[in-house]
Design an enzyme around this catalytic site. Structure first.
Site, mmCIF file in Angstrom:
data_model
loop_
_atom_site.group_PDB
_atom_site.id
_atom_site.type_symbol
_atom_site.label_atom_id
_atom_site.label_comp_id
_atom_site.label_asym_id
_atom_site.label_seq_id
_atom_site.Cartn_x
_atom_site.Cartn_y
_atom_site.Cartn_z
ATOM 1 N N SER A 1 -19.290 -10.262 8.355
ATOM 2 C CA SER A 1 -19.313 -9.741 9.722
ATOM 3 C C SER A 1 -20.548 -10.214 10.477
ATOM 4 O O SER A 1 -21.669 -10.074 10.000
ATOM 5 C CB SER A 1 -19.287 -8.208 9.704
ATOM 6 O OG SER A 1 -18.058 -7.728 9.256
ATOM 7 N N ASP B 1 -17.821 -5.327 20.158
ATOM 8 C CA ASP B 1 -18.364 -5.367 18.796
ATOM 9 C C ASP B 1 -19.410 -6.473 18.644
ATOM 10 O O ASP B 1 -19.457 -7.164 17.634
ATOM 11 C CB ASP B 1 -17.262 -5.539 17.750
ATOM 12 C CG ASP B 1 -17.747 -5.165 16.350
ATOM 13 O OD1 ASP B 1 -18.739 -4.425 16.233
ATOM 14 O OD2 ASP B 1 -17.143 -5.638 15.370
ATOM 15 N N HIS C 1 -20.997 -3.284 14.736
ATOM 16 C CA HIS C 1 -20.773 -2.410 13.583
ATOM 17 C C HIS C 1 -21.694 -2.739 12.414
ATOM 18 O O HIS C 1 -21.824 -1.940 11.486
ATOM 19 C CB HIS C 1 -19.306 -2.434 13.151
ATOM 20 C CG HIS C 1 -18.889 -3.646 12.382
ATOM 21 N ND1 HIS C 1 -18.205 -4.706 12.956
ATOM 22 C CD2 HIS C 1 -19.036 -3.977 11.082
ATOM 23 C CE1 HIS C 1 -17.953 -5.608 12.041
ATOM 24 N NE2 HIS C 1 -18.451 -5.200 10.887
#
Length: 418
Positions: free
Chosen positions: A252, A169, A139
């Protein structure tokens, strides 16, 4: 002459420095003449004013009593904290060169001229091997056209996308040059991770490069919602590690580490209603990294093992309310046509009931084990498939079909691409 004397006296008063103490003086009286006029009211008031006396000298306050500084804590109390502090600073110095900031830009359609790029996101990543492969989240890089990587020493290089996998992911970037001291991070076996152990996150929250936060592993075996399936449901990302180490937007893709500097997970999400950290963060486990990333480097993609079923958890409450033949397991609510499950003969239900205001198809097989491993809910089933099997493997499903158990052999396929 009278006027001159009075004027001189007034001038003498006006030009004295303000704030100074005045000596006691007598104002000169006007000289009487035959035609003396009455002095003005101001002059009379000045003449009758009381003499000015010096003000009292300023008093210096007495000094406060002498007070020694508080003593420091004794070594028998601080030695354990010093040991942890030394370990964290040493870990940061060793690991930090492998942690990077990733800046993502996207191509913008032409506006009155040539196309241009605009910044879209910023995240984190870490060096996976000595060939310049960098692990991050899917992402972070999805929809990106160009990727810029910043190392901790200030080196900035362009990177290219090698492969990505929405189902875990995870994604891999590659740079063609590494700064001195940048070495890959080792991966831990995430099956050994336990609740309560230290968890250290390094990343770039809010663009604040190379930030360290510390907490504990607060949960294991979680699952996160993943990409949508063709049937409208969503695949899940299993075996997620939960932590209370502060993770915020920008973290992230960065590593979650144990006290040895090994990667136990890739920070991927937070549980928050405000967009900022509220005490629960999630990381993709390192064992998923060790399975998925080599395939992304080699093939640019990763094929997840797939059965082709819709499912619903069975618990005692649901079993009692619907008179199901098993107390725990995974109820098959749908079998995708021409899927591995369909070819193996697994069955979905035919009767539709309402549960909590939602329709549920019952009467189908209930999976209670896979390869002899008990299955109590869908998380356990998906976790086993993701960590213990691969596309093309043959597995033995134990299902509760009505009042009897059956063993059904199935060859796993590859999850369809979205």
């Amino acid at each position: 002459m009278r006027a001159s004397l009075i004027f001189a006296a007034l001038v003498t008063m006006l030009v004295l420095p303000m704030g100074c103490t005045l000596p006691s003086v007598d104002l000169p009286r006007p000289v009487a003449t035959e035609q003396t006029t009455a002095p003005t009211a101001a002059v009379q008031a000045e003449a009758t004013r009381a003499p000015i006396t010096p003000s009292a000298p300023t008093t210096t306050p007495a000094p406060l009593p002498a007070q020694a500084p508080l003593p420091t804590l004794p070594p028998e109390l601080t030695n354990p904290l010093e040991a942890e502090q030394a370990a964290l600073t040493a870990l940061y110095r060793q690991v930090n060169p492998a942690v990077v900031s990733i800046e993502v830009v996207a191509d913008h359609p032409p506006v009155g001229g040539a196309p241009f790029t605009v910044p879209t996101s910023q995240g984190s990543g870490f060096l996976f091997d000595d060939q310049g492969h960098i692990v991050t989240n899917n992402h972070v890089v999805e929809n990106g056209a160009k990727f810029q990587v910043r190392f901790s020493d200030g080196t900035v290089v362009m990177a290219r996308l090698v492969g990505s996998d929405p189902g875990s992911d995870l994604a891999v970037l590659k740079v063609d040059a590494l700064p001195p001291g940048a070495a890959p991070l080792p991966l831990a076996d995430s099956r050994t991770v336990e609740v309560g152990q230290r968890a250290i996150a390094i990343g770039n929250p809010f663009g604040l490069r190379n930030t360290l936060t510390v907490g504990v592993v607060s949960g294991i075996g979680r699952s996160l919602s993943g990409p949508a399936s063709n049937s409208g449901g969503r695949f899940r990302i299993p075996n997620i590690i939960q932590t209370d180490a502060a993770i915020n937007p920008g973290n992230s893709g960065g590593p979650l580490l144990n006290i040895y500097g090994e990667v136990i997970g890739v920070n991927t999400a937070i549980s928050s209603g405000s967009g900022a950290f509220e005490g629960v963060g999630y990381a993709v486990p390192s064992n998923a990294v060790s399975r998925v990333v080599p395939a992304l480097i080699r093939d640019g993609r990763y094929d997840h093992p797939w059965m082709g079923i819709g499912m619903r958890d069975v618990d005692p409450l649901l079993a009692d309310s619907l008179n199901l033949p098993a107390r725990q397991g995974v109820l098959i609510t749908e079998v995708v046509p021409d899927s591995p499950a369909a070819r193996a003969g697994l069955r979905s239900g035919t009767q539709i009931v309402s549960v909590g205001g939602r329709e549920l198809r019952i009467g189908g097989d209930i999976i209670i084990a896979i390869n002899g491993q008990p299955v109590r809910d869908s998380d356990e089933l998906v976790s086993y498939l993701e960590l213990e099997t691969s596309v093309g493997d043959t597995v033995m499903m134990t299902v509760q079909r009505g009042d009897r158990q059956e063993q059904i052999t199935m060859t796993l396929g590859a999850r369809p691409r979205e």
